[in-house]
Write a protein that holds these residues in place. Structure first.
Motif, PDB file in Angstrom:
ATOM      1  N   ASN A  48       6.736  21.207   2.972  1.00 16.44           N
ATOM      2  CA  ASN A  48       7.981  21.529   2.273  1.00 16.44           C
ATOM      3  C   ASN A  48       8.771  22.613   2.997  1.00 16.44           C
ATOM      4  O   ASN A  48       9.298  23.533   2.360  1.00 16.44           O
ATOM      5  CB  ASN A  48       7.664  21.970   0.843  1.00 16.44           C
ATOM      6  CG  ASN A  48       7.089  20.869  -0.011  1.00 16.44           C
ATOM      7  OD1 ASN A  48       7.808  20.079  -0.621  1.00 16.44           O
ATOM      8  ND2 ASN A  48       5.762  20.789  -0.068  1.00 16.44           N
ATOM      9  N   LYS A  49       8.875  22.495   4.292  1.00 18.91           N
ATOM     10  CA  LYS A  49       9.546  23.518   5.084  1.00 18.91           C
ATOM     11  C   LYS A  49      11.033  23.617   4.785  1.00 18.91           C
ATOM     12  O   LYS A  49      11.657  24.661   5.035  1.00 18.91           O
ATOM     13  CB  LYS A  49       9.336  23.232   6.569  1.00 18.91           C
ATOM     14  CG  LYS A  49       7.894  23.351   7.028  1.00 18.91           C
ATOM     15  CD  LYS A  49       7.761  23.035   8.512  1.00 18.91           C
ATOM     16  CE  LYS A  49       6.314  23.168   8.968  1.00 18.91           C
ATOM     17  NZ  LYS A  49       6.157  22.824  10.407  1.00 18.91           N
ATOM     18  N   GLU A  50      11.627  22.566   4.255  1.00 19.45           N
ATOM     19  CA  GLU A  50      13.070  22.544   4.065  1.00 19.45           C
ATOM     20  C   GLU A  50      13.508  22.873   2.636  1.00 19.45           C
ATOM     21  O   GLU A  50      14.699  22.919   2.356  1.00 19.45           O
ATOM     22  CB  GLU A  50      13.618  21.168   4.470  1.00 19.45           C
ATOM     23  CG  GLU A  50      13.307  20.767   5.890  1.00 19.45           C
ATOM     24  CD  GLU A  50      13.815  21.785   6.899  1.00 19.45           C
ATOM     25  OE1 GLU A  50      14.951  22.275   6.711  1.00 19.45           O
ATOM     26  OE2 GLU A  50      13.099  22.091   7.853  1.00 19.45           O
ATOM     27  N   VAL A  51      12.561  23.081   1.723  1.00 19.17           N
ATOM     28  CA  VAL A  51      12.959  23.375   0.348  1.00 19.17           C
ATOM     29  C   VAL A  51      13.419  24.822   0.246  1.00 19.17           C
ATOM     30  O   VAL A  51      13.270  25.610   1.183  1.00 19.17           O
ATOM     31  CB  VAL A  51      11.803  23.116  -0.642  1.00 19.17           C
ATOM     32  CG1 VAL A  51      11.305  21.684  -0.519  1.00 19.17           C
ATOM     33  CG2 VAL A  51      10.663  24.105  -0.440  1.00 19.17           C
ATOM     34  N   LYS A  52      13.969  25.178  -0.895  1.00 19.00           N
ATOM     35  CA  LYS A  52      14.391  26.557  -1.117  1.00 19.00           C
ATOM     36  C   LYS A  52      13.743  27.100  -2.387  1.00 19.00           C
ATOM     37  O   LYS A  52      13.850  26.516  -3.459  1.00 19.00           O
ATOM     38  CB  LYS A  52      15.912  26.664  -1.244  1.00 19.00           C
ATOM     39  CG  LYS A  52      16.400  28.100  -1.477  1.00 19.00           C
ATOM     40  CD  LYS A  52      17.913  28.172  -1.613  1.00 19.00           C
ATOM     41  CE  LYS A  52      18.603  27.982  -0.280  1.00 19.00           C
ATOM     42  NZ  LYS A  52      20.065  28.265  -0.380  1.00 19.00           N
ATOM     43  N   VAL A  88       9.551  29.608   4.618  1.00 19.52           N
ATOM     44  CA  VAL A  88      10.323  28.701   3.786  1.00 19.52           C
ATOM     45  C   VAL A  88      11.585  29.424   3.345  1.00 19.52           C
ATOM     46  O   VAL A  88      11.624  30.659   3.296  1.00 19.52           O
ATOM     47  CB  VAL A  88       9.479  28.255   2.563  1.00 19.52           C
ATOM     48  CG1 VAL A  88       9.214  29.425   1.642  1.00 19.52           C
ATOM     49  CG2 VAL A  88      10.136  27.103   1.815  1.00 19.52           C
ATOM     50  N   LYS A  89      12.640  28.660   3.048  1.00 20.18           N
ATOM     51  CA  LYS A  89      13.885  29.265   2.583  1.00 20.18           C
ATOM     52  C   LYS A  89      13.665  29.906   1.210  1.00 20.18           C
ATOM     53  O   LYS A  89      12.969  29.358   0.364  1.00 20.18           O
ATOM     54  CB  LYS A  89      14.987  28.214   2.486  1.00 20.18           C
ATOM     55  CG  LYS A  89      15.411  27.593   3.814  1.00 20.18           C
ATOM     56  CD  LYS A  89      16.529  26.599   3.565  1.00 20.18           C
ATOM     57  CE  LYS A  89      17.011  25.963   4.880  1.00 20.18           C
ATOM     58  NZ  LYS A  89      15.957  25.057   5.440  1.00 20.18           N
ATOM     59  N   TYR A 119      11.368  25.624  -7.029  1.00 21.60           N
ATOM     60  CA  TYR A 119      12.151  25.367  -5.824  1.00 21.60           C
ATOM     61  C   TYR A 119      13.060  24.165  -6.012  1.00 21.60           C
ATOM     62  O   TYR A 119      12.896  23.372  -6.950  1.00 21.60           O
ATOM     63  CB  TYR A 119      11.229  25.144  -4.625  1.00 21.60           C
ATOM     64  CG  TYR A 119      10.288  23.967  -4.738  1.00 21.60           C
ATOM     65  CD1 TYR A 119      10.609  22.728  -4.194  1.00 21.60           C
ATOM     66  CD2 TYR A 119       9.066  24.092  -5.398  1.00 21.60           C
ATOM     67  CE1 TYR A 119       9.749  21.639  -4.296  1.00 21.60           C
ATOM     68  CE2 TYR A 119       8.193  23.017  -5.516  1.00 21.60           C
ATOM     69  CZ  TYR A 119       8.537  21.795  -4.954  1.00 21.60           C
ATOM     70  OH  TYR A 119       7.685  20.723  -5.074  1.00 21.60           O
ATOM     71  N   PRO A 122      16.144  19.801  -0.470  1.00 19.63           N
ATOM     72  CA  PRO A 122      17.354  19.847   0.370  1.00 19.63           C
ATOM     73  C   PRO A 122      18.508  19.013  -0.176  1.00 19.63           C
ATOM     74  O   PRO A 122      19.670  19.423  -0.075  1.00 19.63           O
ATOM     75  CB  PRO A 122      16.853  19.294   1.710  1.00 19.63           C
ATOM     76  CG  PRO A 122      15.402  19.662   1.738  1.00 19.63           C
ATOM     77  CD  PRO A 122      14.930  19.521   0.314  1.00 19.63           C
ATOM     78  N   LYS A 123      18.197  17.877  -0.776  1.00 19.58           N
ATOM     79  CA  LYS A 123      19.269  17.016  -1.295  1.00 19.58           C
ATOM     80  C   LYS A 123      20.067  17.678  -2.420  1.00 19.58           C
ATOM     81  O   LYS A 123      21.186  17.270  -2.725  1.00 19.58           O
ATOM     82  CB  LYS A 123      18.688  15.693  -1.791  1.00 19.58           C
ATOM     83  CG  LYS A 123      17.781  15.818  -3.007  1.00 19.58           C
ATOM     84  CD  LYS A 123      17.209  14.470  -3.424  1.00 19.58           C
ATOM     85  CE  LYS A 123      16.293  14.588  -4.632  1.00 19.58           C
ATOM     86  NZ  LYS A 123      17.020  15.027  -5.841  1.00 19.58           N
TER      87      LYS A 123
END
Length: 294
Positions: A48-52, A88-89, A119, A122-123
């Motif tokens: 989940n590197k792209e989640v915030k 992570v973000k 969290y 990205p979408k």
């Protein structure tokens, strides 16, 4: 460090607004994840590197004191935060809260010893603010109903005579709306010299506290005694004075589970010892209540 400290107390909306969540569980009385849970966290980070991250909750079970559990929950938050930061973000204004003894959610203790990350994917980044605002409106906490406290209290003397005294509604309102962790001094709470016997003129203060405890059933307090003038409390007066108030409340129907008492002697003076004058001595010689739940 200042940033992390600022995060420890305040998750109201942001974290629960997240569309996704994941939890990591701790052993009893531990704030470091065991290897299996740490592996789970690292695997989640890799996938989940792209989640915030928009929020974090820290939980404890009901074992131990409220203060101990609150500290333990914060340590668990610190541990997880330090593990995920830089990997992570994280929303800059995201907020966290620790939930100790007062916030057990499951009857299964092991399910409460956890940290939960909230969290968004990205979408959903493009709609991040809208999602959070909509969720905020949907789950806004209900305001506590305003309580109208009586300004008199009637009690019966041992001889059967009914006595009516004036009590301070301002003080009761202040206690009922105080935040968890806030301390309030019991003004004009006086004891006979070198004893834990409460002076008659302090009776109204006792009934004010009793009245607010009766009218706010979720209120939990710790009664804290302090003395002045001497380094050593050889007679343990600070504890005995706090206990005297505790016993008064208990005698008048307040459940033991809603209150504790402790004596700090002269270890937490408002003015350094030896005090310079009577005003400083009076300030140090006090009884306070700390709000544990409200």
């Amino acid at each position: 460090m200042k940033f992390l400290t600022a995060l420890l107390f305040c998750l109201t909306a942001s974290c629960v607004f997240a569309q996704e969540q994941v939890s990591f569980f701790f052993d009893s009385n531990k704030f470091v994840l065991k290897n299996t849970e740490l592996s789970k966290l690292n695997q989640w980070l890799s996938s989940n590197k792209e989640v915030k991250i928009v929020g974090v909750y820290g939980f404890c079970d009901e074992e131990g004191t409220i203060g101990y559990n609150d500290t333990l929950a914060k340590k668990r938050i610190d541990y997880v935060f330090n593990t995920i930061k830089g990997k992570v973000k994280i929303r800059e204004d995201f907020k966290t809260r620790s939930f100790g003894k007062l916030h057990t959610l499951s009857p299964i203790k092991a399910e409460n010893r956890k940290v939960t990350l909230f969290y968004i994917l990205p979408k959903d980044f493009v709609n991040e603010e809208k999602i959070i605002e909509e969720k905020k409106e949907g789950i806004a906490e209900k305001k506590k109903p305003s309580i109208k406290f009586p300004d008199t209290y009637a009690y019966e003397n041992p001889n059967g005579t009914v006595v009516t005294i004036k009590i301070d509604t301002v003080f009761m309102k202040k206690v009922s709306t105080a935040n968890v962790g806030e301390k309030l001094k019991l003004e004009n709470m006086n004891f006979f010299t070198d004893t834990f016997a409460i002076m008659p003129q302090s009776r109204s203060v006792m009934y004010e506290l009793l009245t607010v405890m009766k009218n706010v059933p979720d209120l939990k307090i710790q009664i804290q005694g302090h003395i002045c003038c001497v380094q050593k409390d050889f007679r343990d007066l600070s504890t005995q004075r706090a206990k005297a108030i505790y016993k008064f409340l208990e005698f008048n129907g307040i459940e033991k589970s809603r209150m504790t008492f402790v004596g700090f002697a002269s270890t937490k003076p408002l003015y350094p010892l030896p005090e310079k004058n009577e005003a400083e001595r009076e300030a140090n010689r006090r009884v306070e209540i700390e709000i544990i739940a409200n």
